[in-house]
Design an enzyme around this catalytic site. Structure first.
Site, short mmCIF file in Angstrom:
data_model
loop_
_atom_site.label_atom_id
_atom_site.label_comp_id
_atom_site.label_asym_id
_atom_site.label_seq_id
_atom_site.Cartn_x
_atom_site.Cartn_y
_atom_site.Cartn_z
N TYR A 1 -3.87 4.65 9.42
CA TYR A 1 -3.40 5.16 10.71
C TYR A 1 -4.57 5.60 11.59
CZ TYR A 1 -0.17 7.78 13.79
OH TYR A 1 0.56 8.25 14.86
N ASP B 1 0.82 -1.21 0.00
CA ASP B 1 0.00 0.00 0.00
C ASP B 1 0.86 1.26 0.00
OD1 ASP B 1 -2.22 -1.59 0.00
OD2 ASP B 1 -2.65 -1.37 2.14
N LEU C 1 -7.54 4.40 11.77
CA LEU C 1 -8.19 3.22 12.36
C LEU C 1 -7.42 2.73 13.57
CD1 LEU C 1 -10.37 0.98 12.10
CD2 LEU C 1 -8.74 -0.28 10.70
N SER C 2 -6.08 2.72 13.49
CA SER C 2 -5.27 2.23 14.61
C SER C 2 -5.34 3.15 15.81
CB SER C 2 -3.81 2.05 14.17
OG SER C 2 -3.19 3.29 13.92
#
Length: 293
Positions: free
Chosen positions: A189, A73, A191-192
């Protein structure tokens, strides 16, 4: 047909697929233009690519029909930065790890080439985020597919990000940083750090704090027509700004305004490629033993 290919290092296990791809491209008489960095890597690995055309800067991509990203990605994000306003379609072959954006597996490269040559694919338009500043932050490439992020430098204490939404004060975030994410970047990022997942064509941005020092601060979803102005204060008088895979340290007098770019990224998707399928298979979304059929 002329295509461009950009890539990074890949595992030795991917070599047979890469060699087979270049062989098939040559057999089909498809002209190939390589990025200078990828050409150097292929030559170092003694991989025959039969390509004499190289692009060293984005301006040299103008006559490519599409661009193939070969990696993970991160490589695809880098490829999008090469394409920019030219809006040349990009497709990602996953020879990296997760492959949430680069969804073509090495085993399907032959099918991909067949589909590209016969126009059997779909174009997925994705919103880009841009940042404007009083300095040139990213060598003119001030846009990103995933997110724009402010974080503290490695040795610094937390920073304070005074945030304004359409010139109205929103909040002062006491945190390790702040993420402004597109729907595409909602699975990255953001989401984390506890942000929500948005489907790709939601017309929104997500403002997600990184390790906030307040229990009552949560990610916020706003319209992507919003203009977000940021003022950063730090004990070290500097902080880190990142746009997808590009980053640099700036001082706290740097002015930052974040909004939607006036052009989109065009991702090529195979006809059987589904965001919801990818969400379930790559992020194990909804995984529950009771869902087994």
């Amino acid at each position: 047909m002329k295509i461009a290919i950009h890539g990074r290092n890949f595992n030795e296990s991917a070599r047979p697929y890469i060699e087979s791809m270049f062989g098939e491209l040559a057999r089909r008489k498809i002209d190939v233009q390589l990025s200078a960095a990828f050409r150097s890597f292929l030559d170092e690995q003694n991989i025959q690519h039969r390509s004499h055309m190289v692009y060293g800067c984005p301006d040299e991509l103008c006559d490519a029909r599409l661009v193939v990203s070969m990696g993970g990605d991160g490589t695809l994000l880098e490829t999008i930065s090469h394409v920019g306003k030219r809006r040349i379609p990009v497709i990602g072959i996953n020879v990296g790890r997760l492959g949430f954006l680069a969804t073509v597996s090495p085993e399907r490269i032959s099918d991909m080439i067949e589909a590209l040559e016969n126009n059997q694919y779909k174009i997925d338009e994705r919103t880009l985020v841009k940042v404007e500043s009083n300095i040139d932050l990213f060598e003119g490439r001030n846009f990103g597919l995933n997110d724009f992020t402010i974080t503290k430098t490695d040795t610094a204490s937390m920073i304070t990000v005074h945030t304004y939404l359409n010139d109205e004060f929103l909040n002062s975030y006491w945190a390790d940083g702040l993420i402004i994410s597109t729907p595409t970047g909602s699975t990255g990022y953001s989401l984390s750090c506890g942000g929500p997942v948005l489907v790709p064509h939601s017309q929104n941005f997500i403002i997600t704090p990184v390790s906030p020092h307040n229990l009552n601060v949560r990610p916020l979803v706003v319209e992507d027509s919003s203009v977000i102005r940021l003022e950063v204060k730090s004990r070290s008088n500097n902080f880190l700004v990142s746009m997808d895979s590009r980053s640099r340290v700036v001082d706290e007098v740097t002015e930052l305004t974040v909004s939607k770019a006036d052009f989109t990224a065009r991702l090529i998707k195979m006809r059987d490629d589904s965001f919801l399928d990818t969400l379930r298979s790559k992020l194990s979304w909804g995984l529950d033993m009771r869902n087994r059929l």
